[in-house]
Design a protein around this motif. Structure first.
Motif, mmCIF file in Angstrom:
data_model
loop_
_atom_site.group_PDB
_atom_site.id
_atom_site.type_symbol
_atom_site.label_atom_id
_atom_site.label_comp_id
_atom_site.label_asym_id
_atom_site.label_seq_id
_atom_site.Cartn_x
_atom_site.Cartn_y
_atom_site.Cartn_z
ATOM 1 N N MET A 197 21.621 38.942 33.995
ATOM 2 C CA MET A 197 22.104 38.622 35.341
ATOM 3 C C MET A 197 23.629 38.632 35.290
ATOM 4 N N GLN A 198 24.257 39.577 35.968
ATOM 5 C CA GLN A 198 25.704 39.759 35.870
ATOM 6 C C GLN A 198 26.408 38.989 36.984
ATOM 7 N N LEU A 199 26.311 37.667 36.923
ATOM 8 C CA LEU A 199 26.961 36.791 37.892
ATOM 9 C C LEU A 199 27.603 35.625 37.146
ATOM 10 N N PRO A 200 28.646 35.004 37.708
ATOM 11 C CA PRO A 200 29.245 33.841 37.048
ATOM 12 C C PRO A 200 28.239 32.689 36.933
ATOM 13 N N GLN A 234 32.346 30.412 46.331
ATOM 14 C CA GLN A 234 31.937 31.802 46.465
ATOM 15 C C GLN A 234 32.766 32.641 45.499
ATOM 16 N N ASP A 235 32.082 33.379 44.607
ATOM 17 C CA ASP A 235 32.757 34.274 43.660
ATOM 18 C C ASP A 235 32.574 35.709 44.112
ATOM 19 N N LEU A 236 33.677 36.440 44.190
ATOM 20 C CA LEU A 236 33.619 37.838 44.589
ATOM 21 C C LEU A 236 34.337 38.691 43.561
ATOM 22 N N ALA A 270 40.140 25.756 52.452
ATOM 23 C CA ALA A 270 39.653 26.523 51.312
ATOM 24 C C ALA A 270 40.783 26.837 50.343
ATOM 25 N N ARG A 271 40.418 26.929 49.090
ATOM 26 C CA ARG A 271 41.357 27.343 48.053
ATOM 27 C C ARG A 271 40.937 28.720 47.557
ATOM 28 N N PHE A 272 41.898 29.628 47.415
ATOM 29 C CA PHE A 272 41.614 30.984 46.966
ATOM 30 C C PHE A 272 42.296 31.210 45.612
ATOM 31 N N ASP A 273 41.496 31.437 44.575
ATOM 32 C CA ASP A 273 42.012 31.682 43.224
ATOM 33 C C ASP A 273 41.726 33.134 42.841
ATOM 34 N N PHE A 274 42.784 33.843 42.464
ATOM 35 C CA PHE A 274 42.677 35.260 42.126
ATOM 36 C C PHE A 274 42.720 35.437 40.609
ATOM 37 N N ALA A 275 42.046 36.483 40.130
ATOM 38 C CA ALA A 275 42.018 36.766 38.698
ATOM 39 C C ALA A 275 41.780 38.250 38.487
ATOM 40 N N VAL A 276 41.984 38.679 37.244
ATOM 41 C CA VAL A 276 41.794 40.085 36.893
ATOM 42 C C VAL A 276 41.113 40.152 35.540
ATOM 43 N N ASP A 277 40.200 41.104 35.367
ATOM 44 C CA ASP A 277 39.545 41.331 34.079
ATOM 45 C C ASP A 277 40.333 42.390 33.320
ATOM 46 N N GLU A 333 48.779 47.452 21.927
ATOM 47 C CA GLU A 333 47.783 48.334 22.544
ATOM 48 C C GLU A 333 47.943 48.408 24.062
ATOM 49 N N ILE A 334 47.487 49.512 24.609
ATOM 50 C CA ILE A 334 47.459 49.672 26.068
ATOM 51 C C ILE A 334 46.378 48.755 26.634
ATOM 52 N N ILE A 335 46.692 48.065 27.727
ATOM 53 C CA ILE A 335 45.742 47.155 28.371
ATOM 54 C C ILE A 335 45.253 47.779 29.677
ATOM 55 N N GLU A 336 43.941 47.719 29.864
ATOM 56 C CA GLU A 336 43.332 48.255 31.077
ATOM 57 C C GLU A 336 42.880 47.130 32.000
ATOM 58 N N VAL A 337 43.027 47.371 33.291
ATOM 59 C CA VAL A 337 42.425 46.527 34.313
ATOM 60 C C VAL A 337 41.016 47.053 34.577
ATOM 61 N N VAL A 338 40.048 46.139 34.701
ATOM 62 C CA VAL A 338 38.659 46.544 34.936
ATOM 63 C C VAL A 338 38.162 46.064 36.293
ATOM 64 N N ASN A 339 38.315 44.773 36.561
ATOM 65 C CA ASN A 339 37.825 44.190 37.809
ATOM 66 C C ASN A 339 38.871 43.269 38.418
ATOM 67 N N LEU A 340 38.832 43.150 39.739
ATOM 68 C CA LEU A 340 39.614 42.154 40.464
ATOM 69 C C LEU A 340 38.656 41.075 40.935
ATOM 70 N N ARG A 341 39.073 39.811 40.867
ATOM 71 C CA ARG A 341 38.182 38.705 41.218
ATOM 72 C C ARG A 341 38.851 37.735 42.180
ATOM 73 N N LEU A 342 38.020 37.104 42.981
ATOM 74 C CA LEU A 342 38.462 36.041 43.885
ATOM 75 C C LEU A 342 37.412 34.944 43.881
ATOM 76 N N THR A 343 37.856 33.719 43.691
ATOM 77 C CA THR A 343 36.976 32.554 43.803
ATOM 78 C C THR A 343 37.484 31.687 44.940
ATOM 79 N N ALA A 344 36.642 31.495 45.940
ATOM 80 C CA ALA A 344 36.982 30.644 47.081
ATOM 81 C C ALA A 344 36.200 29.343 46.962
#
Length: 688
Positions: A313-316, A486-488, A529-536, A582-593
């Protein structure tokens, strides 16, 4: 605000709430055939009416049990032409390379119910082949004719562009409104087709059963005058509206267990404990998780039924390790005569033998009664008398006679086997993650958790044990602390520092808009609401990533030096090394409200404790280590123990819905807030 939290477990239904500033408590046996009956009984025991409440919070094992028992709906999968077997092929990893009997995870949807339709997008979301809508219509008619209740639709690149899934979903929903339709992009906008397909299939598989259950619950509440809001616990440690849960039940797989871990985090922060291990033992299972700085560990990925053969299950999800050793877990012998405990459970019906409700096979609870660790006259605050002789007879018949053991030896054997199984779960969230148990404290709760916690601490060399206030109802209490959440996520692959900034901002705008729509649907104030941003992020060439917090949606457009350093640091913490060049890649953008809930229960946890009137101290013979040499233990009533009170074991500290066992040499102290802190006398050797 008048509110209650109700946790329906496999054995007990727990309630904690506030009404006009008054704390409400209840614990009653679950009614497996009609779980809402347990809710009604708990409310009655708490002396409250639904019409008096503004909010009802609820956690349940309904979704996860549906998967584990494979009692879900007749479900079909519709996917991109050529990809029907992705769901069964899965990953090539072999969890146990030396197990010649290893079996791959069995899909919830068999191959003859997995169908393909013509459509194709590329990874950028550009249309290569348009969706064959006529094929979808024909397939819908065929599925309904076969009696299919639920359909999972997961197209290959729908995470990049959902237009084909939207079209297919619209066709089926309009033509067959009773069909439960799950679209992968509505659950998860992230790449990795196997995990996304499995998550979508899980949602579809449990959807009809969970939706019926939630509708029954709502009707039950409505009929009894409830007019407030209903919130359902999510696996990520937050809550969601009932209407949201009805369409996304996969998010409530671990809804009950995680609530207690949220409460344990509050206690850890209050007591200044940097790293703690939350331990919850109820009537059916025992759970453990690692808590750092008051926050339970959350992972973006989970296996329902275990890593080796479970459903991904690929969810937080709050990272919980669960084992089938609860108070009702049954002791049994295999064909070779070996003694085992669980995972089979007597549950609430019939329950352990000592409940006198028809149970015949001995359980952990029966063993604890025989060892003198549970008081037959005070169980459930005196509301349920326990049959000690019945427990002895069952242990003698099913364990002792076949192994030539006395009743006491049989009981001790059952408890020690259970403790060993639970110790593995605790090690899995500490030692296996590079955390030394000697540097942690255990926070134990659940009806049976405080009974076994001290023994676990000794086995794993945890020096401090905390038993919070109201441990027997602690998971229900945790629900009142959990925020709406809510995690997006949105997949966006590129090299850090070389991303198209407009694409990044557009993706974050899309995530924010989706969060605000959900806030509006759930009638919550966007301004609160609080909006927290993140990146994978990951090093180029890696498969898996690490989530790094962002200061805001435009942070990726600034200099990336600090972000690189933070990623290197996190990578070193998790894997023991980093590669700064090493080169770093971005994979996903995330938002937790998130939207915080009222702080009434939080205030209760940190409020000064006032003991009730003193009760006469008792003594009882209790077996701690040697089954043939019981010790005379002090028997204390916890609600009457004032702040500052200390006691050295052997002792048993009882309260209405739980019991704490204090071993010889351990010292328990009541804090100013009413929590119990136990200094554990560790065995010689000091090795975890």
């Amino acid at each position: 605000m008048n509110q209650v939290g109700v946790d329906i477990g496999g054995t007990f239904t727990d309630l904690v709430g506030y009404r006009a500033g008054e704390l409400l408590l209840a614990k009653t046996l679950t009614t497996p055939a009609n779980p809402t009956q347990g809710v009604a009984t708990a409310l009655e025991l708490a002396g409250t009416q639904l019409a008096e409440l503004d909010e009802f919070l609820h956690g349940s094992t309904m979704a996860i049990n549906t998967v584990l028992e494979r009692k879900g709906a007749a479900t079909a999968l519709i996917t991109t032409e050529g990809f029907r077997d992705v769901y069964e092929i899965g990953r090539g990893n072999r969890p146990d390379a030396f197990d010649i009997h290893f079996q791959r995870p069995q899909p919830l949807i068999p191959r003859d119910l997995r169908f393909e339709v013509r459509e194709r997008l590329n990874a950028k979301g550009e249309v290569l082949t348009r969706l064959d809508e006529d094929a979808v219509r024909g397939l819908g008619a065929e599925l309904v004719a076969q009696g299919i209740e639920s359909v999972a639709i997961c197209f290959l690149h729908a995470y990049a562009n959902p237009q084909h899934e939207l079209a297919a979903g619209r066709i089926l929903r309009e033509a067959y409104p009773d069909l439960f339709v799950t679209l992968s992009h509505e659950i998860l906008r992230e790449f990795r087709e196997y995990e996304r397909t499995s998550t979508t299939a899980l949602n579809a598989y449990v959807g009809p059963r969970v939706r019926r259950y939630l509708q029954t619950l709502k009707s039950h509440l409505d009929e009894r005058g409830f007019r407030g809001g209903i919130q359902i616990m999510r696996s990520n440690g937050g809550s969601m509206s009932l209407s949201h849960a009805a369409v996304e039940p996969v998010s409530m797989m671990e809804s009950g267990p995680v609530a207690g871990m949220i409460g344990a985090g509050h206690v850890a922060k209050l007591l200044g404990i940097r790293q703690a291990i939350g331990f919850d033992m109820g009537g059916t299972t025992a759970k453990a998780t690692l808590i750092t700085e008051g926050i339970p560990a959350i992972e973006d990925g989970y296996y329902i039924g275990g890593y080796a053969t479970g459903q991904p299950m690929q969810l937080p999800v709050v990272s919980i390790v669960e084992v089938g050793t609860g108070g009702g877990s049954i002791a049994w012998r295999d064909k070779a005569g070996g003694l085992h405990v669980g995972p089979q459970s007597a549950g609430a019906a019939p329950g352990p033998v000592c409940y006198s409700r028809g149970g015949v096979e001995p359980t952990i609870t029966d063993a604890n009664v025989v060892l003198g660790r549970l008081n037959p006259g005070r169980f459930l605050g005196g509301g349920m008398a326990l049959d000690v002789e019945g427990a002895k007879g069952a242990l003698a018949k099913y364990v002792g006679e076949g192994l030539d053991l006395s009743v006491n030896e049989a009981a001790m054997g059952v408890v020690r086997i259970a403790d060993s199984a639970m110790a593995l779960a605790v090690r899995a969230v500490s030692v296996r993650k590079g955390v030394d148990p000697r540097d942690t404290a255990m926070i134990a709760f659940g009806g049976a958790g405080p009974v076994h916690a001290a023994a676990l601490c000794k086995e794993i060399y945890i020096p401090t044990l905390v038993i919070p206030k109201l441990p027997g109802n602690f998971s229900a209490m945790g629900m009142l602390l959990a925020p709406w959440r809510q995690d997006l996520v949105r997949t966006l692959v590129g090299v850090l520092g070389q991303l198209d900034q407009q694409a990044v901002l557009a993706a974050f705008d899309e995530l924010t808009a989706a969060a605000k729509r959900q806030l509006a649907e759930d009638e919550l104030d966007e301004d609160k609401a609080r909006f927290d941003f993140a990146v994978d992020l990951r090093y180029r060439g890696q498969e898996h990533s690490i989530t790094v917090p962002l200061a805001g949606p435009d942070a990726l457009s600034h200099t990336n030096t600090a972000m690189r350093e933070r990623f290197d640091e996190l990578h070193d913490q998790r894997y023991g090394h980093s590669a700064a060049g090493e080169i770093i890649e971005v994979v996903n953008l995330r938002l937790t409200a998130t939207v915080s809930r009222g702080d009434a229960i939080g205030s209760f946890i940190s409020a000064p404790f006032e003991a009730e009137a003193a009760r006469e101290e008792q003594v009882r013979e209790v077996i701690f280590d040697d089954p043939e040499r019981p010790l005379t233990a002090r028997i204390l009533w916890r609600p009457a123990l004032a702040p500052g009170f200390t006691v050295e074991g052997p002792a048993v500290i009882e309260e209405p819905h739980s019991t704490t066992v204090i071993f010889p040499g351990d010292v328990a102290r009541i804090t100013e807030h009413g929590h119990m802190v136990v200094s554990i006398k560790l065995p010689e050797g000091n090795q975890p």
